[in-house]
Motif scaffolding. Structure first.
Motif, PDB file in Angstrom:
ATOM      1  N   MET A   1       0.836  -1.206   0.000  1.00 54.82           N
ATOM      2  CA  MET A   1       0.000   0.000   0.000  1.00 54.82           C
ATOM      3  C   MET A   1       0.873   1.259   0.000  1.00 54.82           C
ATOM      4  SD  MET A   1      -3.027  -0.949   2.713  1.00 54.82           S
ATOM      5  CE  MET A   1      -3.777   0.620   2.401  1.00 54.82           C
ATOM      6  N   PRO A   2       0.397   2.319  -0.691  1.00 53.27           N
ATOM      7  CA  PRO A   2       1.196   3.551  -0.715  1.00 53.27           C
ATOM      8  C   PRO A   2       1.305   4.172   0.664  1.00 53.27           C
ATOM      9  CG  PRO A   2      -0.993   3.930  -1.633  1.00 53.27           C
ATOM     10  CD  PRO A   2      -0.853   2.441  -1.446  1.00 53.27           C
ATOM     11  N   ALA A   3       2.395   4.832   0.886  1.00 53.18           N
ATOM     12  CA  ALA A   3       2.604   5.489   2.172  1.00 53.18           C
ATOM     13  C   ALA A   3       1.563   6.574   2.383  1.00 53.18           C
ATOM     14  CB  ALA A   3       4.007   6.101   2.215  1.00 53.18           C
ATOM     15  N   THR A   4       1.148   6.747   3.600  1.00 51.59           N
ATOM     16  CA  THR A   4       0.161   7.778   3.931  1.00 51.59           C
ATOM     17  C   THR A   4       0.821   9.151   3.905  1.00 51.59           C
ATOM     18  OG1 THR A   4      -1.023   6.219   5.351  1.00 51.59           O
ATOM     19  CG2 THR A   4      -1.478   8.571   5.659  1.00 51.59           C
ATOM     20  N   ILE A   5       0.194  10.070   3.186  1.00 52.44           N
ATOM     21  CA  ILE A   5       0.732  11.432   3.113  1.00 52.44           C
ATOM     22  C   ILE A   5       0.275  12.197   4.350  1.00 52.44           C
ATOM     23  CG2 ILE A   5       0.734  13.591   1.821  1.00 52.44           C
ATOM     24  CD1 ILE A   5       0.168  11.951  -0.681  1.00 52.44           C
ATOM     25  N   PRO A   6       1.196  12.714   5.135  1.00 47.52           N
ATOM     26  CA  PRO A   6       0.799  13.417   6.355  1.00 47.52           C
ATOM     27  C   PRO A   6      -0.018  14.666   6.048  1.00 47.52           C
ATOM     28  CG  PRO A   6       3.123  13.790   5.882  1.00 47.52           C
ATOM     29  CD  PRO A   6       2.661  12.724   4.931  1.00 47.52           C
ATOM     30  N   VAL A   7      -0.989  14.936   6.886  1.00 50.09           N
ATOM     31  CA  VAL A   7      -1.836  16.113   6.732  1.00 50.09           C
ATOM     32  C   VAL A   7      -1.140  17.303   7.380  1.00 50.09           C
ATOM     33  CG1 VAL A   7      -4.074  17.151   7.244  1.00 50.09           C
ATOM     34  CG2 VAL A   7      -3.916  14.709   6.707  1.00 50.09           C
ATOM     35  N   THR A   8      -0.948  18.368   6.607  1.00 56.50           N
ATOM     36  CA  THR A   8      -0.331  19.584   7.138  1.00 56.50           C
ATOM     37  C   THR A   8      -1.216  20.786   6.850  1.00 56.50           C
ATOM     38  OG1 THR A   8       0.877  19.956   5.084  1.00 56.50           O
ATOM     39  CG2 THR A   8       2.005  18.663   6.775  1.00 56.50           C
ATOM     40  N   GLU A   9      -0.918  21.878   7.520  1.00 60.64           N
ATOM     41  CA  GLU A   9      -1.647  23.110   7.270  1.00 60.64           C
ATOM     42  C   GLU A   9      -1.281  23.654   5.872  1.00 60.64           C
ATOM     43  OE1 GLU A   9      -3.929  24.874   9.016  1.00 60.64           O
ATOM     44  OE2 GLU A   9      -4.019  23.103  10.313  1.00 60.64           O
ATOM     45  N   PRO A  10      -2.257  24.211   5.137  1.00 64.48           N
ATOM     46  CA  PRO A  10      -1.942  24.800   3.822  1.00 64.48           C
ATOM     47  C   PRO A  10      -0.859  25.868   3.942  1.00 64.48           C
ATOM     48  CG  PRO A  10      -4.308  24.660   4.141  1.00 64.48           C
ATOM     49  CD  PRO A  10      -3.691  24.319   5.461  1.00 64.48           C
ATOM     50  N   GLN A  11       0.046  25.881   2.992  1.00 64.74           N
ATOM     51  CA  GLN A  11       1.153  26.828   3.014  1.00 64.74           C
ATOM     52  C   GLN A  11       0.690  28.212   2.552  1.00 64.74           C
ATOM     53  OE1 GLN A  11       4.448  26.288   3.951  1.00 64.74           O
ATOM     54  NE2 GLN A  11       4.632  28.520   3.737  1.00 64.74           N
ATOM     55  N   ALA A  12       0.959  29.218   3.361  1.00 61.44           N
ATOM     56  CA  ALA A  12       0.646  30.597   2.981  1.00 61.44           C
ATOM     57  C   ALA A  12       1.861  31.225   2.320  1.00 61.44           C
ATOM     58  CB  ALA A  12       0.235  31.408   4.203  1.00 61.44           C
ATOM     59  N   LEU A  13       1.620  32.057   1.330  1.00 64.76           N
ATOM     60  CA  LEU A  13       2.704  32.756   0.647  1.00 64.76           C
ATOM     61  C   LEU A  13       2.989  34.082   1.342  1.00 64.76           C
ATOM     62  CD1 LEU A  13       1.711  32.181  -3.097  1.00 64.76           C
ATOM     63  CD2 LEU A  13       3.319  30.857  -1.703  1.00 64.76           C
ATOM     64  N   ASP A  14       4.232  34.419   1.423  1.00 64.69           N
ATOM     65  CA  ASP A  14       4.676  35.667   2.036  1.00 64.69           C
ATOM     66  C   ASP A  14       4.589  36.776   0.985  1.00 64.69           C
ATOM     67  OD1 ASP A  14       5.972  37.794   3.208  1.00 64.69           O
ATOM     68  OD2 ASP A  14       7.643  36.607   3.981  1.00 64.69           O
ATOM     69  N   ARG A  15       3.771  37.816   1.260  1.00 67.22           N
ATOM     70  CA  ARG A  15       3.609  38.885   0.287  1.00 67.22           C
ATOM     71  C   ARG A  15       4.926  39.578  -0.037  1.00 67.22           C
ATOM     72  NH1 ARG A  15      -0.533  41.783   2.246  1.00 67.22           N
ATOM     73  NH2 ARG A  15      -2.112  41.032   0.804  1.00 67.22           N
ATOM     74  N   THR A  16       5.848  39.625   0.919  1.00 65.21           N
ATOM     75  CA  THR A  16       7.127  40.286   0.663  1.00 65.21           C
ATOM     76  C   THR A  16       7.957  39.533  -0.371  1.00 65.21           C
ATOM     77  OG1 THR A  16       8.239  39.113   2.482  1.00 65.21           O
ATOM     78  CG2 THR A  16       7.159  41.207   3.008  1.00 65.21           C
ATOM     79  N   GLU A  17       7.596  38.277  -0.641  1.00 68.39           N
ATOM     80  CA  GLU A  17       8.308  37.513  -1.658  1.00 68.39           C
ATOM     81  C   GLU A  17       7.600  37.543  -3.014  1.00 68.39           C
ATOM     82  OE1 GLU A  17       9.040  33.617  -0.163  1.00 68.39           O
ATOM     83  OE2 GLU A  17      10.405  34.310   1.398  1.00 68.39           O
ATOM     84  N   LEU A  18       6.483  38.266  -3.087  1.00 66.43           N
ATOM     85  CA  LEU A  18       5.806  38.492  -4.364  1.00 66.43           C
ATOM     86  C   LEU A  18       6.336  39.792  -4.975  1.00 66.43           C
ATOM     87  CD1 LEU A  18       2.137  37.597  -3.358  1.00 66.43           C
ATOM     88  CD2 LEU A  18       3.889  36.094  -4.331  1.00 66.43           C
TER      89      LEU A  18
END
Length: 441
Positions: A1-18
């Protein structure tokens, strides 16, 4: 069976890097006006710069398409299969109505250029973007703009990290002496003044127009200072009184002028069809020569690939139907805008006669055509004032400070009369007068 992908918080983008342009206050200002219009739907708006819908009817679109396909079949001798391919497939990057545009420019503006010098774009905004990308190659290259200035050009320059130098605009548009002063300022700072952007007829946002003498003087200056001119002409048809002045491009003998055009105001804004005339020669390292239009086409091929063939066909049909004379075809719209501007000026005068204007420190310009005029008011015209105007008086306008990159326009508002009927203008100015009196008090 495929490995379970851990559940993480959605990644937010840093506006200073836009990209830094996303933090430009101008973007927030334009969004605020749209948001205010949505929150106060009953407010009459002097903010919109879009054209009247006039006698537009959905059924007309099919007729324009038919006119264009008939033209392809009868004048160009195209087969049904070739017409089908032209409309349904990706097309020529430079456009399929470039020759029709060239014919129309001769009749309407006295601009004579080969069809190959015309690049058909997705609105005039794309024309500006690809032109700036092609011309501004060095970090020191600087764009001069008349200030106050249309936000589309300054926004495009910001996206491309192009340095901008304002040229203060007078009552009759940018003066050649002011342009020369800006050129010297840029050079003194180690920059290279590459091109000047301006709207010589009924400019957005000021409504100012250049005299013929100033136009000739600017062309002489451009020759002397090795400066290109980016002429934008969306409002030239809409003269209130007198005859139209010649475009800079029609006076251009040294190929100093690149000419931006759009069918948004003169034909159909929903088609999103514009163009740039770029008839300058470009020489290569081996002595080869091309038109600048061909170089712009390379950039366009990496942005929108080609302008919608269906949109071009609709505009092409309208050009064919007009006999390639859009100025004559716009007679009804010209009369509408003339009446609207006359009504706006008359109502301002009625509510604020000379004595009351002097008491308040109030004034406005009197454009000879176009969509816009500017009112100087005795208070700070900012987002908070616009909120009060919409909420308490039911009227919207645009702050002139949004168009000034040199910090000006803080006590000025732009009024547009292009979408309102005369009755709406009467009511709108009455509401505006109430707001101005309250703010002044």
């Amino acid at each position: 069976m495929p490995a379970t992908i851990p559940v993480t918080e959605p990644q937010a983008l840093d506006r200073t890097e836009l990209h830094g342009s996303l933090n430009d206050p101008l973007l927030d200002a334009m969004n605020f006006l749209n948001e205010a219009a949505g929150r106060f739907p009953e407010a009459l708006s002097f903010g919109a710069g879009r054209p009247t819908e006039g006698s537009f009817e959905p059924e007309q679109l099919a007729g324009h398409l038919r006119s264009f396909t008939d033209h392809l079949e009868q004048e160009r001798g195209w087969s049904r299969d070739r017409i089908r391919t032209a409309l349904y497939q990706y097309g020529r990057t430079n456009g399929i109505i470039h020759d029709l545009i060239a014919r129309t420019l001769v009749n309407d503006e006295g601009i004579e250029v080969p069809p190959e010098a015309v690049v058909v774009t997705t609105g005039a905004q794309e024309a500006m973007l690809v032109t700036l990308r092609a011309l501004f190659a060095r970090p020191e290259d600087t764009l001069l703009v008349s200030s106050p200035c249309y936000v589309g050009i300054t926004g495009a320059a910001r996206l491309l990290d192009i340095a901008v130098q304002p040229v203060p605009e007078g009552a009759l548009g940018p003066d050649p002496e002011a342009v020369l002063a800006a050129v010297r300022t840029v050079r003194a700072a180690g920059g290279r003044p590459r091109a000047l952007y301006l709207v010589p007829d009924f400019a957005n946002p000021s409504g100012a127009s250049m005299t013929v003498e100033a136009r000739r003087g600017l062309l002489e200056l451009a020759e002397q200072e090795d400066l290109l001119i980016l002429e934008d002409n969306p409002y030239g048809f809409f003269v209130r009184d007198g005859s139209a002045r010649p475009t800079l491009k029609s006076l251009d003998r040294g190929r100093r002028v690149l000419y931006f055009g759009s069918f948004a105001k003169t034909a159909l804004p929903g088609a999103r069809v514009g163009y740039v005339v770029a008839d300058q020669e470009v020489t290569g390292p081996q002595g080869d020569r091309t038109l600048l239009a061909d170089e712009l086409s390379k950039i366009k091929s990496m942005t929108t690939v080609n302008t919608s063939a269906i949109s071009q066909a609709v505009i092409g049909g309208m050009l064919v139907e007009s006999g390639f004379r859009l100025r004559e075809a716009n007679a009804e719209a010209i009369a509408f805008y003339r009446a609207s501007m006359d009504a706006l000026l008359a109502e301002l005068e009625r509510h604020f006669p000379a004595e009351r204007r002097a008491e308040l420190g109030l004034d406005w310009n009197r454009p000879e055509g176009g969509f816009f005029l500017v009112v100087t008011v005795p208070f700070t015209a900012d987002g908070k004032a616009l909120e009060r105007s919409a909420r308490d008086h039911g009227v919207l306008w645009t702050a002139m400070s949004d168009f000034c990159i040199d910090g000006g326009g803080r006590n000025q508002i732009r009024l547009s009369c292009s979408t309102l009927t005369p009755d709406q203008i009467v009511e709108g100015v009455a509401r505006l007068a109430g707001f101005i009196e309250q703010e002044a008090g």
